[in-house]
Design a protein around this motif. Structure first.
Motif, PDB file in Angstrom:
ATOM      1  N   LEU A   8       1.254  -1.477  -0.352  1.00  0.00           N
ATOM      2  CA  LEU A   8      -0.142   0.096   0.100  1.00  0.00           C
ATOM      3  C   LEU A   8       1.000   0.743  -0.239  1.00  0.00           C
ATOM      4  N   ALA A   9       0.589   2.218  -1.321  1.00  0.00           N
ATOM      5  CA  ALA A   9       1.568   3.220  -1.003  1.00  0.00           C
ATOM      6  C   ALA A   9       0.613   4.539  -0.869  1.00  0.00           C
ATOM      7  N   ARG A  10       1.086   5.681  -0.010  1.00  0.00           N
ATOM      8  CA  ARG A  10       0.452   6.424  -0.004  1.00  0.00           C
ATOM      9  C   ARG A  10       0.060   7.258  -1.375  1.00  0.00           C
ATOM     10  N   ALA A  11      -0.898   7.722  -2.014  1.00  0.00           N
ATOM     11  CA  ALA A  11      -1.434   8.459  -3.110  1.00  0.00           C
ATOM     12  C   ALA A  11      -0.240   8.707  -3.671  1.00  0.00           C
ATOM     13  N   ALA A 285       4.512   9.540   6.198  1.00  0.00           N
ATOM     14  CA  ALA A 285       4.233   9.584   5.207  1.00  0.00           C
ATOM     15  C   ALA A 285       5.870   8.933   4.660  1.00  0.00           C
ATOM     16  N   GLN A 286       5.243   7.593   3.313  1.00  0.00           N
ATOM     17  CA  GLN A 286       6.603   7.039   3.206  1.00  0.00           C
ATOM     18  C   GLN A 286       6.153   6.313   2.289  1.00  0.00           C
ATOM     19  N   PRO A 287       7.425   6.159   0.934  1.00  0.00           N
ATOM     20  CA  PRO A 287       7.266   5.923  -0.540  1.00  0.00           C
ATOM     21  C   PRO A 287       6.203   4.195  -0.138  1.00  0.00           C
ATOM     22  N   TRP A 288       6.264   2.692   0.768  1.00  0.00           N
ATOM     23  CA  TRP A 288       6.044   1.785   0.498  1.00  0.00           C
ATOM     24  C   TRP A 288       4.804   1.366   1.799  1.00  0.00           C
ATOM     25  N   TRP A 289       3.839   0.811   2.137  1.00  0.00           N
ATOM     26  CA  TRP A 289       3.310   0.368   2.933  1.00  0.00           C
ATOM     27  C   TRP A 289       3.069  -0.800   3.102  1.00  0.00           C
TER      28      TRP A 289
END
Length: 421
Positions: A8-11, A285-289
């Motif tokens: 899951l990535a922050r849009a 905030a981070q690129p990938w979750w």
């Protein structure tokens, strides 16, 4: 067929960094399901202004407004007294609005009263020109605040007719046209302004914005750049840094990130990567979750367990009625073919679309955190061989974007978020 890890990535630019996608020219179709999920956020706005010295009842203020109107309307009133009464009437109306706003009860009634008051002041005989201009400008602002964009546009048109040499009013008129989506009329207004005052920074950034919206990317860059550099009021706006950087990226200009960095330093962006413009402070905030980090592990597990069902319904819709998959319409595609089949949009279910994927929609309805997300979508997405998507960001940090891969080539596909591929 293997399902890749669910991440899951922050849009992009919402709460998320910029991302881009690349698809090899020799690969089969990429089919995926995308959804947006709320971040769990509680937002409170607290006003602690001390209003003790300014506390007057609305009744007293409204009485003052009426009194000044009556004085100005009496026969044989000296011109100075008429001017003073009208000015005080306008000032009391503005104070009433501010007091209502600061007290948390700025109602439509107060705003409508303001719109009527400013119109009446501007329409009276022998009103000084500066008071007419002030009253009509305030009227236009209040109309926009209420969402009466076309009414505001009529007010702005009247202002330009009364004061044709005031380029600031023409600049406001251009914004009025943009607010109703009439870019062509706005463009003509800004061309008129720039013919008279070629160094008008406000006109330049808006003219550049319109050119970029027309996909005249290279032409937009000097107007956006020079407009921001002018430092004129209204030019230090995150939207213009955003579109200047994006335009530069699309023509291969390496200065793009210089402008993103400047936008970040001036407080418009959370970071160089996270260029969303409507944000809630304090969100991670981070690129990938990973699924665990999102807090939505049950949703992820459910989609993983049922990915074949979701895939099969998507393929059936694609084969049965290709017209249901519509081309991507946000101008994010550099080349190739990218189309989408939307099930939910801004928290609203597409009933007709769900008839084509009933089991998938039934599955998703168990998770209102995604179907109810008013800042996102749930959709099938198809990219054909050779497709490349421009680096882009979304509008807010209040959502997470999840990609569920359904049909993916073994080699060649790439997706980048921030500087991680």
């Amino acid at each position: 067929m293997l399902l890749p890890d669910i991440l899951l990535a922050r849009a992009p630019s919402l709460s998320g960094p910029s991302s881009s996608s690349n698809f090899p020219a020799t690969s089969p179709v990429l089919l995926s399901l995308l959804s947006f999920i709320h971040s769990s956020v509680a937002v409170r706005h607290v006003c602690e202004d001390d209003l003790a010295e300014k506390r007057r009842s609305n009744e007293v203020l409204r009485g003052a407004i009426e009194t000044y109107q009556e004085v100005a309307s009496l026969p044989d009133v000296p011109a100075d007294l008429v001017k003073l009464s009208l000015k005080r009437r306008s000032d009391r109306q503005q104070f009433l609005e501010e007091l209502s706003y600061m007290g948390g009860n700025l109602s439509n009634e107060v705003l409508r009263g303001a719109i009527e008051t400013y119109q009446e002041v501007a329409s009276l005989p022998d009103v000084p020109a500066d008071l007419v201009k002030l009253s009509l400008k305030r009227r236009s602002d209040r109309q926009q605040f209420l969402g009466h964009m076309r009414g505001s546009l009529l007010t702005l048109q009247r202002l330009v007719q009364l004061f044709p040499n005031d380029t600031s009013l023409k600049n406001d008129l251009g914004v009025g046209y943009l607010l109703i989506g009439d870019n062509d009329s706005a463009k003509k207004v800004y061309e008129e302004v720039l013919n008279v005052t070629p160094d008008d920074g406000f006109a330049k950034v808006h003219y550049g914005f319109i050119l970029k919206a027309q996909n005249r990317i290279a032409e937009s860059i000097p107007y956006l750049k020079e407009g921001i550099e002018s430092g004129d009021p209204g030019t230090d706006d995150g939207r213009f840094y955003f579109h200047l950087g994006d335009a530069m990226q699309r023509v291969g200009n390496k200065e793009a990130y210089k402008w993103y960095e400047l936008g970040h330093k001036r407080g418009h962006f959370a970071s160089v990567w996270q260029r969303s413009l409507y944000n809630v402070n304090g969100l991670k905030a981070q690129p990938w979750w990973t699924p665990k980090e999102t807090g939505y592990t049950e949703l992820v597990k459910s989609l993983e367990r049922n990915w074949k069902l979701i895939r099969d319904e998507g393929l059936a819709v694609m084969d049965r009625a290709k017209g249901l998959f519509l081309p991507e319409d946000e101008n994010l595609r550099e080349k190739g073919d990218w189309s989408q089949f939307t099930l939910w949009q801004q928290g609203r279910k597409n009933e007709n679309a769900c008839k084509g994927a009933p089991k998938t929609c039934t599955l998703l309805e168990k998770f209102p955190e995604t179907t109810g997300c008013r800042r996102g979508q749930i959709k099938y997405s198809i990219m054909h061989p050779g497709t490349h998507v421009w680096p882009h960001t979304g509008p807010t940090n209040c959502r997470l974007r999840m990609h569920l891969g359904l049909v993916i080539p073994r080699e060649g596909c790439k997706i980048r978020c921030a500087n991680e591929t």
